[in-house]
Scaffold this active site. Structure first.
Site, PDB file in Angstrom:
ATOM      1  N   ASP A 378      -4.477  66.705  19.937  1.00  0.00           N
ATOM      2  CA  ASP A 378      -4.601  66.468  21.378  1.00  0.00           C
ATOM      3  C   ASP A 378      -5.622  67.432  21.983  1.00  0.00           C
ATOM      4  O   ASP A 378      -6.075  68.378  21.342  1.00  0.00           O
ATOM      5  CB  ASP A 378      -3.223  66.651  22.024  1.00  0.00           C
ATOM      6  CG  ASP A 378      -3.039  65.825  23.282  1.00  0.00           C
ATOM      7  OD1 ASP A 378      -4.058  65.411  23.887  1.00  0.00           O
ATOM      8  OD2 ASP A 378      -1.888  65.590  23.669  1.00  0.00           O
ATOM      9  N   GLU A 381     -11.264  67.453  23.692  1.00  0.00           N
ATOM     10  CA  GLU A 381     -12.592  67.408  24.323  1.00  0.00           C
ATOM     11  C   GLU A 381     -13.367  68.739  24.199  1.00  0.00           C
ATOM     12  O   GLU A 381     -14.582  68.650  24.006  1.00  0.00           O
ATOM     13  CB  GLU A 381     -12.444  67.020  25.807  1.00  0.00           C
ATOM     14  CG  GLU A 381     -11.790  65.695  26.039  1.00  0.00           C
ATOM     15  CD  GLU A 381     -10.259  65.751  25.874  1.00  0.00           C
ATOM     16  OE1 GLU A 381      -9.674  64.718  25.528  1.00  0.00           O
ATOM     17  OE2 GLU A 381      -9.683  66.827  26.074  1.00  0.00           O
ATOM     18  N   ASP A 448      -5.314  60.041  28.606  1.00  0.00           N
ATOM     19  CA  ASP A 448      -4.213  59.988  29.578  1.00  0.00           C
ATOM     20  C   ASP A 448      -4.525  59.005  30.697  1.00  0.00           C
ATOM     21  O   ASP A 448      -4.777  59.386  31.854  1.00  0.00           O
ATOM     22  CB  ASP A 448      -3.946  61.382  30.133  1.00  0.00           C
ATOM     23  CG  ASP A 448      -3.421  62.333  29.074  1.00  0.00           C
ATOM     24  OD1 ASP A 448      -3.041  61.853  27.989  1.00  0.00           O
ATOM     25  OD2 ASP A 448      -3.396  63.545  29.321  1.00  0.00           O
TER      26      ASP A 448
END
Length: 666
Positions: A378, A381, A448
Site C-alpha cells: 500500500d 506512490e 482509494d
C-alpha cells in the site's frame, strides 16, 4: 551545421554543444537521447538492453537511420532549422511523428532545455506536431472516463489513485514511451504534443512502429519486460475489507466461506495489524498465533495476504536504526514528517537497494516464517501528506527528476526477495506503478476511490489505459473504497454492478471501508485504526448474496480461459482487459468506446454503470459475429444493440461462437 556520426546501431548528431543520438532499440524501434551540452548518458530507467542493428545513410545535409519498418530522417537544409528536425516514417512512407516546426522567424525549439540552479539538470520540453485525426490510448491510470486521450493534458506524477506510466499508442500506427521518471506533464494538443519534465539531465524517449495495436504492444513489452505467469490463486475471488482487526475476525470469515462452499483464493489482512507503522509484524494482542491462522486458512484453500506500508512511524522499533543507516527518504526543508497518520511518519527509500533488503528481511522473518507469503504494498506512490515533490530527495536523486520510479522499486524489493527466498515470484498487490512494474509481479489496484457509479465508470477507462501502458495485472476495490452502508439499497445496487464488472476484471477483489466504522483499542487502551462494517457476500441481504455467489462461480468457470489470456500477457504483453480497438483496429467506431471492454480476445463485457438501468446499448465491433451469452441470440458485428440487464446479469457477448461455457450462465 549539424555534424553526423554513424555507428553500427545509431546515428549521432552534433549541433554546436547539443548532442543527439538515435539508437535502434528493439524491433522497428528507436531510442532518442539528447543533451544540450556534455556527454550522453545511455543508462536506462526502464528500457531493457537490446542488440539491434540499423542502416544509416548520410548525404547532402540529410541523415537517415532505418530499423525494420521504422525510419527516422533528420535534415537541416533550412537556415531556421539548424539543430535538425526529426521525422519518423513507417515502411509505407507514412509520417508517424515529427518534431515541432520551428516556424521560421518564430524560432520555436522542439527540444527546449532550461537550466536549473545547481547545475546538471534542466526543465525540459519536447514538442511534436499535433495529430488531430489520431486516437491516443495508454499512459496509465487517471480517474476519468476519457477513451481517446487526444486533446487531454495529463500530470506525470504518482498520487493515490493515479499511476503515471508514460507509454501511449496511436491509431496511426506508432507507440511512444517518455523514458524519464521525472515529475512533469504531457499535452496531446491538436496543434502540438508537448512532453515536459520538471528536472532531468537529458531528453530520452522511445518510439516504435506497428501495423496493429497488438504488434505495437508486443514490441513495447519486449523492451520493458512482461509480467510473470499469473499463479492459479490470482484467478479466483479475493476477499478483503478495511479491516479484519483480529485473528478471530479473519478465521470467522474464512470458516463461513468454507461452510458455504464459496471458493475464496485470497483473504487479505489490511493495515494497522502491527504495533506501530514500520514494525513489520503482527501485534500479538490481536494476532496471537499467525502461523496457526495461516495453516487453518490453507486447509480451506485460502492464502493470506498482509498489508505492508512504506511509512516508518518515528515511534517504530525500526525507526532509529533505519534513520541511522540512511534508509529513509530525505526531507530537504522543514521537519522530516512526510505523512501524518496515526503519528509522524517518514517513508523508507525504496530506490535504495539497502532499504529494500532491510524491509524484505523484516517481512520474511515476521510474516514468511508464519507461512504468509503474499503482500499488499500500500501507499506505493508514496502518498506524501502534501505532494510537494521538490521537498524530497531519494537515493536515486531528487524527486522532481526521479519521483515516478518509487512504486516500481517498492515492488521490485519484494519480487527480488521472493525469488531469493522461494525461487519464484508471487502476486504483489500494489497501489501504483511505473514502466516495468509489471515484470516484478505488480498487481496494481486503482486506489482509494469512492463508492459511486461515477467512480465505477472511471475504473473501466483506467483499467483499459493501464493495460495499454503495459500493466496487464490490474484490479479495483469492488464497491469502491470510501463509503457504502451494507443495509443501503442504493449501495447494494452499486455493489452488485461493480461485482459483475469485477468478475470479468483481470483480478476479482472486493474491498472497502464500509460504514459505520467500529473503534478498535490496543491492549494498553490506545485507540488504533477503526474497523469497517461487514463486507462479505452475505453482508448485503439474501438477494444480493445470491447474485454475488453466482458471479464467484462464473469467475471459477472462466479459469481455463483466463489461464490462456494470462499466458498471452506473460509472453507478449497483451492486455488482459482490452479496449475494443485492440482486437478491431480497423473499426473506427471501436476507438472511442469507454464503457465496454474485451476480456482477452473473445469475451465482450458491457457493465451496467448507471443506477437503475436494466438495459443498455452495446456496440458490437465489425469483423466478428457475436452471441449474447444470456439469451444465445446471434448478431453481426458493426452495429449497436439494446441488451437487457436485469439486476442479476449484465450484457456479455461471445466472439465467433467461442467460450460457449458461458451461454445460459448469465
Amino acid at each position: 551545421m549539424t555534424i553526423f556520426t554513424k555507428g553500427p546501431n545509431y546515428l549521432e548528431c552534433q549541433n554546436n554543444n547539443e548532442r543527439l543520438r538515435i539508437i535502434a532499440w528493439g524491433q522497428n524501434s528507436f531510442r532518442v537521447v539528447a543533451t544540450p551540452t556534455g556527454p550522453l548518458d545511455l543508462a536506462c530507467s526502464a528500457l531493457l538492453p537490446t542488440d539491434t542493428a540499423a542502416t544509416v545513410t548520410v548525404a547532402d545535409g540529410q541523415a537517415t537511420i532505418t530499423n525494420g519498418t521504422l525510419r527516422c530522417v533528420i535534415e537541416n537544409h533550412d537556415c531556421w532549422d539548424r539543430p535538425g528536425r526529426l521525422r519518423f516514417y513507417n515502411a509505407a512512407g507514412d509520417l508517424l511523428l515529427e518534431e515541432l516546426n520551428p516556424g521560421g522567424a518564430l524560432q520555436r525549439q522542439a527540444r527546449r532545455f532550461e537550466p536549473l540552479s545547481g547545475g546538471g539538470q534542466y526543465a525540459l520540453t519536447a514538442s511534436f506536431a499535433g495529430q488531430p485525426a489520431a486516437h491516443f490510448a495508454g499512459m496509465g491510470q487517471y480517474q476519468q472516463t476519457i477513451a481517446d486521450l487526444n486533446g487531454t493534458t495529463l500530470e506525470l506524477a504518482q498520487r493515490n489513485s493515479q499511476a503515471s506510466v508514460p507509454f501511449n499508442l496511436t491509431s496511426t500506427g506508432s507507440g511512444f514511451l517518455w523514458h524519464t521518471p521525472a515529475v512533469g506533464s504531457v499535452t496531446f494538443g491538436k496543434n502540438v504534443i508537448e512532453w515536459h519534465a520538471q528536472a532531468t539531465a537529458q531528453l530520452d524517449y522511445w518510439i516504435t512502429a506497428g501495423d496493429t495495436p497488438a504488434q505495437i504492444e508486443a514490441q513495447y513489452s519486449a523492451v520493458v519486460g512482461q509480467a510473470p505467469m499469473m499463479p492459479d490463486y490470482g484467478l479466483g475471488f479475493w476477499q478483503s475489507k478495511l479491516r479484519y482487526a483480529t485473528q478471530a475476525d479473519v478465521l470467522a470469515v474464512a470458516r463461513k466461506y468454507h461452510e458455504l462452499k464459496i471458493p475464496v483464493s485470497v483473504l487479505v489482512i489490511d493495515y494497522y495489524h502491527w504495533p506501530r507503522c514500520g514494525d513489520y509484524r503482527f501485534d500479538p494482542h490481536f494476532f496471537p498465533d499467525p502461523a496457526a491462522m495461516a495453516e487453518e486458512c490453507a486447509r480451506y484453500g485460502i492464502k493470506l495476504m498482509v498489508s505492508v506500508w512504506p511509512q516508518i512511524d518515528e515511534r517504530s522499533e525500526n525507526y532509529a536504526d533505519m534513520r541511522e543507516r540512511g534508509l529513509l527518504v530525505h526531507t530537504n526543508h522543514g521537519l522530516p514528517v512526510q505523512m501524518k497518520f496515526h503519528g509522524n511518519n517518514e517513508f523508507y527509500d525504496a530506490t535504495n537497494p539497502a532499504a529494500r533488503h532491510y524491509v524484505w528481511d523484516k517481512v520474511q522473518k515476521n510474516y514468511g516464517a508464519h507461512g504468509i507469503h503474499l503482500f499488499w504494498l500500500d501507499e506505493a506512490e508514496p502518498e506524501f501528506s502534501t505532494y510537494d515533490f521538490a521537498n524530497y530527495t531519494y537515493y536515486a536523486g531528487n524527486v522532481l527528476s526521479t519521483g515516478n520510479l518509487y512504486p516500481r522499486e517498492y515492488v521490485r524489493g519484494f519480487y527480488e526477495g521472493e525469488i531469493a527466498a522461494n525461487g519464484h515470484p508471487e502476486v504483489n498487490l500494489v497501489r501504483c506503478a511505473w514502466v516495468g512494474s509489471q515484470r516484478y509481479g505488480a498487481l496494481v489496484w486503482s486506489g482509494d476511490i469512492h463508492s459511486t457509479f461515477q467512480d465505477l465508470r472511471n475504473q473501466i477507462s483506467a483499467g483499459l489505459h493501464m493495460g495499454i501502458a503495459g500493466i496487464p495485472w490490474w484490479t479495483t476495490d469492488i464497491g469502491g473504497f470510501h463509503g457504502g452502508r451494507p443495509d443501503d439499497p442504493a449501495f447494494r445496487e452499486l455493489l452488485v454492478r461493480w461485482f459483475q464488472f469485477g468478475a470479468f476484471s483481470p483480478v476479482m477483489r472486493i474491498h472497502g471501508a464500509r460504514q459505520p466504522m467500529t473503534k478498535v483499542y490496543k491492549a494498553d487502551g490506545e485507540e488504533t485504526e477503526a474497523a469497517g462494517a461487514p463486507n462479505e457476500v452475505w453482508s448485503f441481504g439474501p438477494e444480493v448474496e445470491k447474485i454475488l455467489t453466482k458471479f464467484i462461480r462464473i469467475r471459477a468457470l472462466l479459469k481455463p480461459y483466463l489461464e490462456k489470456v494470462m499466458t498471452a500477457a506473460h509472453e507478449t504483453g497483451a492486455p488482459v482487459m482490452r479496449p475494443l480497438f485492440y482486437e478491431f483496429p480497423n473499426d473506427q467506431a471501436a476507438w472511442p468506446v469507454n464503457d465496454q471492454f474485451l476480456l482477452g480476445a473473445d469475451i465482450l463485457v458491457a457493465p451496467i454503470v448507471h443506477a437503475g438501468d436494466r438495459q443498455r446499448e452495446v456496440y458490437l465491433p465489425a469483423g466478428a459475429e457475436w452471441t449474447d451469452a444470456r439469451t444465445g441470440q446471434h448478431y453481426a458485428g458493426g452495429q449497436r444493440v439494446a441488451a437487457a440487464a436485469p439486476l442479476d446479469s449484465l450484457p456479455v457477448f461471445l466472439r465467433d461462437g467461442r467460450q460457449t461455457e458461458l451461454q445460459g450462465r448469465l
